[in-house]
Design a protein around this motif. Structure first.
Motif, short mmCIF file in Angstrom:
data_model
loop_
_atom_site.label_atom_id
_atom_site.label_comp_id
_atom_site.label_asym_id
_atom_site.label_seq_id
_atom_site.Cartn_x
_atom_site.Cartn_y
_atom_site.Cartn_z
N VAL A 165 31.10 37.72 38.78
CA VAL A 165 32.34 37.00 39.06
C VAL A 165 32.23 35.53 38.65
CG1 VAL A 165 33.97 36.35 40.87
CG2 VAL A 165 32.83 38.57 40.96
N GLN A 202 42.10 36.45 38.96
CA GLN A 202 41.31 37.54 39.51
C GLN A 202 40.00 37.04 40.11
OE1 GLN A 202 40.97 39.99 36.01
NE2 GLN A 202 42.86 41.12 36.44
N VAL A 226 38.77 37.10 44.17
CA VAL A 226 37.51 37.67 44.67
C VAL A 226 36.73 36.63 45.46
CG1 VAL A 226 35.27 38.60 43.99
CG2 VAL A 226 37.33 39.38 42.83
N SER A 270 37.27 42.05 48.26
CA SER A 270 36.46 42.47 47.13
C SER A 270 35.13 41.75 47.12
CB SER A 270 37.19 42.19 45.81
OG SER A 270 38.38 42.94 45.71
N THR A 329 34.61 42.55 41.07
CA THR A 329 35.86 43.06 40.50
C THR A 329 35.98 44.57 40.65
OG1 THR A 329 34.78 43.15 38.34
CG2 THR A 329 36.10 41.19 38.84
#
Length: 310
Positions: free
Chosen positions: A100, A218, A222, A256, A259
């Motif tokens: 991430v 995204q 997270v 999360s 991902t």
């Protein structure tokens, strides 16, 4: 899968289902390696010829290709970490979130590159630069071929891992960029129109920007432990409440880890002894939560502790 019952004046039911990291370890990593090698050939060639020919479009595409190669490297590292890194006392989930962090860096790099290209394009609109169309078109063909071979290598493994699928989409995007550069080089060579290269460069930058913002969003979701975009928590909560014997739901969380690893935890007030199993099955099978913690409480216990159902 582990399950245990603890008694402290009341009964708790816990269950944990860990993500299957074997899928990542079985992913054909050579596919990503081939794509990285071909991508590096494309990047180096585009940079050299872009500088020599004065093509902003070629340099723009090389920057785009470089960030995609970086993305491929991130995917490969994520697969290796996911398959080999074990939890430690300092990192109970291992180092899976390295993926991430790297993705966030890649997104920021994409944004910087796109802005630089747009600024340079504006400068060239004011003071046009002569561009040699033939070498630009030739290198675009080379880049297109490299991306095509990488595309073939990635296609066979795109459904085996989300990382491989992401890398596959990166290669596909590069193919589109190479086509744009090829068209601009051909127009420049046959017509001498100096603005064709600038238009292609700006279009590539505009193609990159939305992808960069999407990736950043995204990554931010997270890191901030936001709800996964593909999970409707309101619907999930309602379905848990609709299960036989369930009276209330509290301490309900879905977030999360990476991902591809979604986690869920919930406290359920119920009189049904099968509630833990029913909730776990719902969250795992229908909502694809890889790690689930379900705690079942009696109505009396809930009133005595959390006051969530009195």
């Amino acid at each position: 899968m582990d399950s245990s019952i603890h008694t402290h004046g009341h009964i708790h039911g816990h269950t944990h289902d860990h993500a299957n990291t074997e899928q990542l370890s079985h992913t054909p990593q050579w596919r990503i390696g081939v794509a990285i090698g071909l991508g590096l050939v494309t990047v180096i060639t585009q940079i050299i010829v872009g500088i020599l020919s004065g093509s902003l479009a070629l340099l723009s595409d090389s920057a785009h290709a470089f960030t995609d190669v970086f993305g491929l490297c991130t995917a490969l590292v994520a697969i290796r970490i996911g398959s080999k890194t074990s939890p430690t006392p300092q990192h109970s989930y291992g180092l899976r979130r390295v993926e991430v962090i790297a993705a966030g860096f890649n997104a920021l790099l994409l944004l910087v590159v796109a802005v630089i290209i747009v600024v340079e394009a504006v400068k060239r609109l004011i003071n046009p630069v002569e561009v040699q169309g033939l070498p630009v078109a030739i290198v675009a063909v080379v880049g297109l071929l490299m991306n095509f071979f990488a595309f073939l290598a990635m296609r066979g493994g795109k459904d085996e891992s989300i990382n491989v699928k992401g890398a596959y989409l990166e290669v596909l995007a590069d193919m589109i960029g190479s086509v744009g550069v090829l068209i601009s080089g051909a127009i420049t060579y046959f017509t001498g129109w100096v603005y064709a290269d600038i238009v292609a460069a700006v279009l590539i930058a505009l193609w990159v920007l939305p992808r960069a913002f999407t990736l950043l969003r995204q990554v931010g979701n997270v890191i901030l432990q936001g709800t996964p975009e593909d999970i409707d928590t309101t619907a999930l909560r309602d379905e848990i409440l609709a299960l036989d014997g369930v009276q209330a739901v509290h301490h309900f969380h879905v977030w999360s880890l990476t991902t591809e690893d979604n986690i869920g935890s919930v406290h359920v007030v119920s009189t049904n002894p099968d509630t833990r199993r029913d909730v776990q099955t719902l969250m795992e099978q229908k909502y694809h939560l890889h790690h689930v913690t379900v705690q079942v409480e009696s109505p009396t216990e809930c009133c005595d502790t959390a006051k969530a159902c009195c």
